[in-house]
Design an enzyme around this catalytic site. Structure first.
Site, PDB file in Angstrom:
ATOM      1  N   ASP A  28       7.630  12.266 -60.948  1.00 13.01           N
ATOM      2  CA  ASP A  28       7.936  13.640 -60.541  1.00 13.01           C
ATOM      3  C   ASP A  28       8.809  14.272 -61.624  1.00 13.01           C
ATOM      4  O   ASP A  28       9.545  13.573 -62.315  1.00 13.01           O
ATOM      5  CB  ASP A  28       8.673  13.658 -59.197  1.00 13.01           C
ATOM      6  CG  ASP A  28       8.499  14.981 -58.463  1.00 13.01           C
ATOM      7  OD1 ASP A  28       7.648  15.064 -57.550  1.00 13.01           O
ATOM      8  OD2 ASP A  28       9.204  15.950 -58.828  1.00 13.01           O
ATOM      9  N   VAL A  68       4.237  16.648 -65.916  1.00 12.23           N
ATOM     10  CA  VAL A  68       2.827  16.311 -66.176  1.00 12.23           C
ATOM     11  C   VAL A  68       2.139  17.301 -67.114  1.00 12.23           C
ATOM     12  O   VAL A  68       1.060  17.021 -67.623  1.00 12.23           O
ATOM     13  CB  VAL A  68       1.997  16.181 -64.866  1.00 12.23           C
ATOM     14  CG1 VAL A  68       2.550  15.102 -63.968  1.00 12.23           C
ATOM     15  CG2 VAL A  68       1.889  17.512 -64.128  1.00 12.23           C
ATOM     16  N   TYR A 106      -4.855  30.937 -59.320  1.00 12.12           N
ATOM     17  CA  TYR A 106      -4.776  29.605 -58.691  1.00 12.12           C
ATOM     18  C   TYR A 106      -6.174  29.136 -58.280  1.00 12.12           C
ATOM     19  O   TYR A 106      -6.595  28.020 -58.591  1.00 12.12           O
ATOM     20  CB  TYR A 106      -3.855  29.709 -57.476  1.00 12.12           C
ATOM     21  CG  TYR A 106      -3.835  28.509 -56.553  1.00 12.12           C
ATOM     22  CD1 TYR A 106      -3.119  27.368 -56.876  1.00 12.12           C
ATOM     23  CD2 TYR A 106      -4.507  28.540 -55.322  1.00 12.12           C
ATOM     24  CE1 TYR A 106      -3.073  26.273 -56.012  1.00 12.12           C
ATOM     25  CE2 TYR A 106      -4.467  27.460 -54.455  1.00 12.12           C
ATOM     26  CZ  TYR A 106      -3.748  26.330 -54.800  1.00 12.12           C
ATOM     27  OH  TYR A 106      -3.707  25.258 -53.942  1.00 12.12           O
ATOM     28  N   LYS A 116      -8.282  25.999 -59.709  1.00 11.83           N
ATOM     29  CA  LYS A 116      -8.739  24.897 -58.838  1.00 11.83           C
ATOM     30  C   LYS A 116     -10.260  24.744 -58.952  1.00 11.83           C
ATOM     31  O   LYS A 116     -10.777  23.617 -58.939  1.00 11.83           O
ATOM     32  CB  LYS A 116      -8.334  25.147 -57.386  1.00 11.83           C
ATOM     33  CG  LYS A 116      -6.838  25.026 -57.107  1.00 11.83           C
ATOM     34  CD  LYS A 116      -6.346  23.568 -57.104  1.00 11.83           C
ATOM     35  CE  LYS A 116      -4.903  23.464 -56.614  1.00 11.83           C
ATOM     36  NZ  LYS A 116      -4.333  22.112 -56.736  1.00 11.83           N
TER      37      LYS A 116
HETATM   38  N1  LIG Z   1      -0.044  23.078 -48.680  1.00  9.89           N
HETATM   39  C1  LIG Z   1      -1.242  23.605 -48.674  1.00  9.89           C
HETATM   40  O1  LIG Z   1      -1.592  24.394 -47.783  1.00  9.89           O
HETATM   41  C2  LIG Z   1      -2.209  23.261 -49.762  1.00  9.89           C
HETATM   42  C3  LIG Z   1      -3.531  23.717 -49.654  1.00  9.89           C
HETATM   43  C4  LIG Z   1      -4.436  23.400 -50.645  1.00  9.89           C
HETATM   44  C5  LIG Z   1      -4.027  22.646 -51.737  1.00  9.89           C
HETATM   45  N2  LIG Z   1      -2.742  22.225 -51.827  1.00  9.89           N
HETATM   46  C6  LIG Z   1      -2.354  21.461 -53.006  1.00  9.89           C
HETATM   47  O2  LIG Z   1      -1.619  20.318 -52.644  1.00  9.89           O
HETATM   48  C7  LIG Z   1      -0.835  19.921 -53.759  1.00  9.89           C
HETATM   49  C8  LIG Z   1       0.552  19.482 -53.307  1.00  9.89           C
HETATM   50  O3  LIG Z   1       1.222  20.500 -52.635  1.00  9.89           O
HETATM   51  P1  LIG Z   1       2.637  20.184 -51.946  1.00  9.89           P
HETATM   52  O4  LIG Z   1       3.057  21.489 -51.334  1.00  9.89           O
HETATM   53  O5  LIG Z   1       2.559  18.985 -51.111  1.00  9.89           O
HETATM   54  O6  LIG Z   1       3.593  19.773 -53.127  1.00  9.89           O
HETATM   55  P2  LIG Z   1       4.609  20.640 -54.046  1.00  9.89           P
HETATM   56  O7  LIG Z   1       3.846  21.723 -54.738  1.00  9.89           O
HETATM   57  O8  LIG Z   1       5.772  21.041 -53.233  1.00  9.89           O
HETATM   58  O9  LIG Z   1       5.060  19.629 -55.181  1.00  9.89           O
HETATM   59  C9  LIG Z   1       4.826  18.248 -55.185  1.00  9.89           C
HETATM   60  C10 LIG Z   1       5.772  17.608 -56.158  1.00  9.89           C
HETATM   61  O10 LIG Z   1       5.327  17.875 -57.486  1.00  9.89           O
HETATM   62  C11 LIG Z   1       6.465  17.989 -58.324  1.00  9.89           C
HETATM   63  N3  LIG Z   1       6.097  18.751 -59.518  1.00  9.89           N
HETATM   64  C12 LIG Z   1       5.915  20.081 -59.643  1.00  9.89           C
HETATM   65  N4  LIG Z   1       5.584  20.397 -60.908  1.00  9.89           N
HETATM   66  C13 LIG Z   1       5.570  19.226 -61.602  1.00  9.89           C
HETATM   67  C14 LIG Z   1       5.311  18.894 -62.957  1.00  9.89           C
HETATM   68  N5  LIG Z   1       5.018  19.843 -63.855  1.00  9.89           N
HETATM   69  N6  LIG Z   1       5.373  17.596 -63.330  1.00  9.89           N
HETATM   70  C15 LIG Z   1       5.677  16.621 -62.426  1.00  9.89           C
HETATM   71  N7  LIG Z   1       5.935  16.882 -61.127  1.00  9.89           N
HETATM   72  C16 LIG Z   1       5.887  18.175 -60.732  1.00  9.89           C
HETATM   73  C17 LIG Z   1       7.503  18.667 -57.457  1.00  9.89           C
HETATM   74  O11 LIG Z   1       8.837  18.403 -57.908  1.00  9.89           O
HETATM   75  C18 LIG Z   1       7.220  18.081 -56.076  1.00  9.89           C
HETATM   76  O12 LIG Z   1       8.057  16.977 -55.792  1.00  9.89           O
HETATM   77  C19 LIG Z   1      -0.874  21.070 -54.766  1.00  9.89           C
HETATM   78  O13 LIG Z   1      -1.771  20.760 -55.798  1.00  9.89           O
HETATM   79  C20 LIG Z   1      -1.431  22.224 -53.931  1.00  9.89           C
HETATM   80  O14 LIG Z   1      -2.161  23.161 -54.707  1.00  9.89           O
HETATM   81  C21 LIG Z   1      -1.824  22.510 -50.865  1.00  9.89           C
END
Ligand SMILES: NC(=O)c1ccc[n+]([C@@H]2O[C@H](COP(=O)([O-])OP(=O)(O)OC[C@H]3O[C@@H](n4cnc5c(N)ncnc54)[C@H](O)[C@@H]3O)[C@@H](O)[C@H]2O)c1
Length: 265
Positions: A45, A67, A161, A165
């Site tokens: 992370d 990342v 976004y 995706k």
């Molecule tokens: N929540 C939804 O409704 C939803 C819907 C569709 C897709 N998604 C996808 O699910 C995924 C996860 O979402 P989430 O809300 O659980 O997590 P989040 O976006 O809150 O982040 C997950 C973790 O990633 C870390 N992070 C952020 N940028 C980073 C980087 N550059 N390098 C390393 N770590 C990094 C953050 O510190 C965090 O701990 C995303 O790809 C999002 O697009 C979510």
């Protein structure tokens, strides 16, 4: 009659998994699922404290890395290559949150378009590159978290976004084709609206009620719904599955269910 032992196929014992974006929400739940099935998980992370907390809770190893930074990714996979002499390697890349960037916004923000692609798509390329190298002859699997926004048009406010995706989904299919001969499977789990801690903190109860009414199954997803699909794709149960995008969305991407009535004929 086959002698396949299906319970054994859910075991990930002896496998090293790298979860990128492991620090909260879907990433943390994926770490929990993989660990419960016996995998050793490297929790990566950009926020070290988050990685450490999740690693400590699930017996994993914490690493801090961005990342989107090629040097960080080279370092992470260099370390990981030393750890997985015993078996195949698995990678789950969760990073890719929304940056709002409206098409007709007053002050055009070109930076957010570029940053959105960096946050969703560019690091997937780095993951494929460094990940496949680290897997070498042993092979393995990669799972990326996409979104149903990548194939259903919903809001102009998240157009960059959604476009990124969609690019991710296509990239994964092409990479799966290319890496199949190296015994590396590559798939996407595409969530619909999911109750991650970040979204729950930022949206009131009324939002969740309204959105639930639009979802055929009548509720948003939980992080465990998404992690379950990741676990399937990561396990030997999916040994012959590659290049797929699995929607975990309670039917949201099936179309406008109930939105119009057929005319009498
Ligand atoms: N929540 C939804 O409704 C939803 C819907 C569709 C897709 N998604 C996808 O699910 C995924 C996860 O979402 P989430 O809300 O659980 O997590 P989040 O976006 O809150 O982040 C997950 C973790 O990633 C870390 N992070 C952020 N940028 C980073 C980087 N550059 N390098 C390393 N770590 C990094 C953050 O510190 C965090 O701990 C995303 O790809 C999002 O697009 C979510």
């Amino acid at each position: 009659m086959s002698s396949t032992d299906y319970t054994q196929m859910l075991s990930l014992r002896g496998r090293v998994f790298v979860v990128l974006g492991a620090g909260q929400g879907i990433g943390e739940e994926v770490v929990r699922a993989l660990s419960q099935c016996g995998a050793s998980v490297v929790c990566v992370d950009s926020v070290l404290a988050r990685a450490e907390q999740v690693a400590a809770a699930h017996g994993g190893v914490a690493m801090a890395a961005d990342v989107t930074n090629p040097d960080d990714m080279r370092r992470v996979f260099g370390e990981v290559a030393k750890m997985h002499s015993d078996g195949p390697l698995g990678i789950v890349n969760v990073v890719g949150m929304v940056i709002r960037n409206e098409l007709q916004a007053e002050d055009e923000d070109k930076g957010s378009w570029k940053r959105q692609f960096e946050l969703v798509l560019d690091h997937a390329w780095l993951t494929l590159h460094f990940g496949a190298k680290a897997m070498g002859d042993k092979g393995g699997c990669m799972v990326f978290i996409g979104s149903i926004a990548g194939h259903v048009v919903r809001s102009g406010a998240a157009l960059a976004y959604a476009s990124a995706k969609a690019g991710l989904h296509h990239l994964v299919k092409g990479a799966a084709h290319e890496l199949a001969r190296s015994n590396i499977r590559v798939n996407v789990v595409a969530p619909g609206l999911t109750r991650t801690p970040r979204l729950v903190a930022n949206n009131a109860a009324q939002y969740w009620e309204q959105e639930s009414a639009r979802i055929p199954m009548g509720r948003p997803g939980e992080t465990s719904d998404v992690a379950s699909a990741v676990l399937y794709l990561a396990s030997p149960l999916a040994a012959y599955v590659t290049g797929n995008v699995i929607a975990v969305d309670g039917g949201s991407s099936l179309g406008a269910v109930g939105a119009f009535k057929l005319a009498a004929s």
